[in-house]
Every structure is written in structure tokens, then in C-alpha cells.
Enzyme design. Structure first.
Site: not given
Ligand code: NDP
Length: 317
Positions: A141, A144-145
């Protein structure tokens, strides 16, 4: 056990799953006195339990570890007496209400409403090194990261719209992004292909296959195979994003709910209503676009409100 067995439980609200959508649905349902029961499923806490730091969930100004965040969600649901249970739902029967849900292949629960929050699972390449470094430079992701890889060199594997979007997102944060495509062309829409191929710091490597993620504790490189020349080489990088698709966890609902061509549950736009009255779907199981903890939580809230209104209208609450 038959459905007429006196030991069969009959409840108002059953929630299947244990990610942000499920726990948020539980918090709202419990506070509306629906006395919800959660069946957690095979991976209690869901996809966030396989991630490390979460920095984009509002309310955690210093960030939080994914597993800790899910423990916080669970504690909040329990504070309002949500009945949280281990176990997995092995089958459902939505042909008539109350709906029959079988847990661990033996225990039957009859539920007036069912909120499905079974999520989706990222597909992985299946490399040992990919699993070992998951959360330590390997991610599924970018939203997300990606932030953790600012000004660094990363690679994305995949040739679909997700891979193209992830590469495009990362190109704004990272120094360089390799996009690794196993065939000689991408599957992504022409518009997305155009975007990635015209982004200066994205290099697309066609006919290329990742063989091994390198690094002991964190990612240090990627060994790749050129499938035409059959030659291997190593890319120096610190982040490896796998974007080869997601699989919604909907096998047990096939034939009972409407699913799209990729298996996601279809809900009435702007709501969590499925085609069965009293059965609702929230979170990634019905969302292949946003897939964020905060959007899942938001739709979990919607599902609990939809369930409460359904029960009130049916004279069941
Ligand atoms: P897709 O199934 O569309 O694409 C998966 C990609 O991963 C393919 O290019 C496939 O290669 C590749 N792949 C699969 N397995 C491997 C493997 N083992 N090694 C290397 N590569 C592999 O998944 P997406 O998640 O990209 O998209 C899912 C759906 O969601 C699609 O319908 C897509 O259009 C949609 N979507 C739409 C978006 C939007 O409209 N904004 C954004 C994101 C997704 P190959 O092509 O060779 O099979």
C-alpha cells in the site's frame, strides 16, 4: 444442530470481520443498543495487523503501529459491551430472515442484521524474502507507507491500474520509482499508462520479474530477471511495493449477494445496503478504490446506522 435447536442463538446484529470497518460498526451498533456480536475471522485485526506504522489515521498525532491501532479499536468496541469472539464464519444463508450464519462449521447464529466487513487481501508474489521483509520495506500500500520512503529509490511490481497509481503516487515522494511489469505491455488503462510513461522519475522495466528482495532487516535491493535476455541484475532500493491486485474475501457470499466482476460486494451507491434487506457491507470488501483504514471505519459507521434504521423500520428494535 438445527435452526430450531433451543441452543441456537438469535441476535439483532452480527458483524463479520475485525478490521476498522467491523470495530467501528460495533462501536456504533453497541451504542445504539443492538448488542452486536463480532466474529473476528482468520486474521483478527485484519490487514492493519501486517503493517507497521500508521501515520495517516486522524487522532494519532504521533502515528501508531497498525496492530496497536486495532487493539485500540477493539478495546473501544468492548467498552460498549460488544461481544467479540474468536472464530470464522464458514457459511451463511441469506434466503430468509433472520439470517443464518454458521461459525466454525458448527455453531449457528440467527441474526436480524448482518454487517459484512471481511475485507480484502493483497495478493503477494510468494517469495520468501517478500514475506520476511513485509513491513520492513515491503508493502502492498503506497498510500499507507510511501511517506516512509521520501527521497529514496523504490520499486512497484504490477502492470494494472493499481500498480500505475501506486507508482504515480510514489513518484511525487521518492527520488526514483521502478515499475516492474512481467509482460511486454501493461494491463492498466491507457490514461494511466500514459501518465506513468511520461513521469520523469518512473522507469518502466517490461518483461521483468522480481526474483528476490535483498536485505537482512530492511530492504536494500531487488534481484530481477529480464525475461527476454534471461539475465539477472540487482536494483539498489529501499522500498518494494507489491501491486498485483487484491482479493476480496467474499467466497462465502457467492450466489447470495451481487458481486462485481472482481468479487467485491455491490452496495447501493451512497449506502452500505446490499441486495438483501438487513445485510450490509462495509470496508474493503465493497471498496476497491480507496481502501484506507479511515474510509473503512467511515463505512462501518454507515453500516451500523443503516442496520439500526432497518431494525427500527421492521419493528425489531
Ligand atoms: P489487476 O488484476 O488489474 O492487475 C494486476 C496486475 O498485476 C497485472 O498487470 C498482472 O500482470 C500483474 N501480476 C499479477 N500477478 C503477478 C505476478 N505474480 N508477478 C508479476 N505481476 C503480476 O489488478 P489491479 O489491482 O491493478 O486492479 C484491479 C481492478 O481495479 C481493475 O479492474 C482496475 O482497473 C481497477 N482499478 C481502478 C482504478 C481506477 O479506476 N482509478 C485504480 C485501481 C484499480 P498481467 O497483466 O501479466 O496479468
Amino acid at each position: 444442530m438445527s435452526t430450531t435447536d433451543s441452543s441456537t442463538e438469535h441476535i439483532k446484529c452480527l458483524i463479520i470481520g475485525s478490521g476498522p470497518a467491523a470495530y467501528t460498526a460495533a462501536i456504533y451498533a453497541a451504542r445504539a443498543d443492538l448488542k452486536p456480536v463480532i466474529i473476528q475471522g482468520m486474521q483478527p485485526g485484519g490487514q492493519l495487523t501486517i503493517t507497521t506504522e500508521v501515520e495517516n489515521y486522524p487522532g494519532y498525532p504521533d502515528g501508531v503501529q497498525g496492530p496497536q491501532m486495532m487493539r485500540d479499536f477493539e478495546a473501544q468496541a468492548k467498552r460498549f459491551n460488544t461481544d467479540v469472539r474468536w472464530g470464522y464464519v464458514s457459511s451463511v444463508d441469506f434466503s430468509s430472515a433472520p439470517y443464518k450464519v454458521v461459525v466454525d462449521e458448527e455453531k449457528i447464529i440467527l441474526a436480524d442484521t448482518v454487517i459484512i466487513c471481511t475485507g480484502a487481501s493483497a495478493k503477494w508474489l510468494g517469495l520468501e524474502s517478500e514475506q520476511r521483509l513485509n513491513g520492513f520495506g515491503v508493502s502492498a500500500c503506497a498510500t499507507c507507507d510511501g511517506y516512509f520512503f521520501r527521497q529514496q529509490v523504490v520499486a512497484v511490481v504490477g502492470g494494472g491500474d493499481t500498480a500505475a497509481e501506486e507508482a504515480s503516487y510514489l513518484s511525487k515522494l521518492c527520488k526514483k520509482v521502478y515499475l516492474i511489469v512481467r509482460r511486454g505491455e501493461m494491463r492498466a488503462s491507457k490514461a494511466m499508462q500514459h501518465r506513468v510513461s511520461h513521469t520523469e522519475n518512473i522507469e518502466i522495466l517490461y518483461n521483468t520479474e522480481p526474483k528476490e528482495v535483498l536485505g537482512e532487516k530492511t530492504v536494500e535491493g531487488l534481484r530481477i530477471l529480464d525475461r527476454i535476455s534471461n539475465e539477472e541484475r540487482t536494483l539498489e532500493l529501499t522500498g518494494f511495493f507489491v501491486a498485483i491486485g487484491h482479493q476480496p474475501n467474499t467466497d462465502i457470499f457467492k450466489g447470495q449477494l451481487d458481486l462485481d466482476e472482481n468479487g467485491y460486494i455491490l452496495t447501493k451507491p451512497g449506502s452500505t445496503l446490499t441486495k438483501i434487506p438487513g445485510v450490509f457491507a462495509a470496508g474493503d470488501v465493497q471498496d476497491h478504490i480507496y481502501r484506507q483504514a479511515v474510509t473503512a471505519a467511515g463505512s462501518g459507521c454507515m453500516a451500523a446506522i443503516d442496520a439500526e434504521r432497518y431494525l427500527a423500520a421492521a419493528g425489531l428494535h
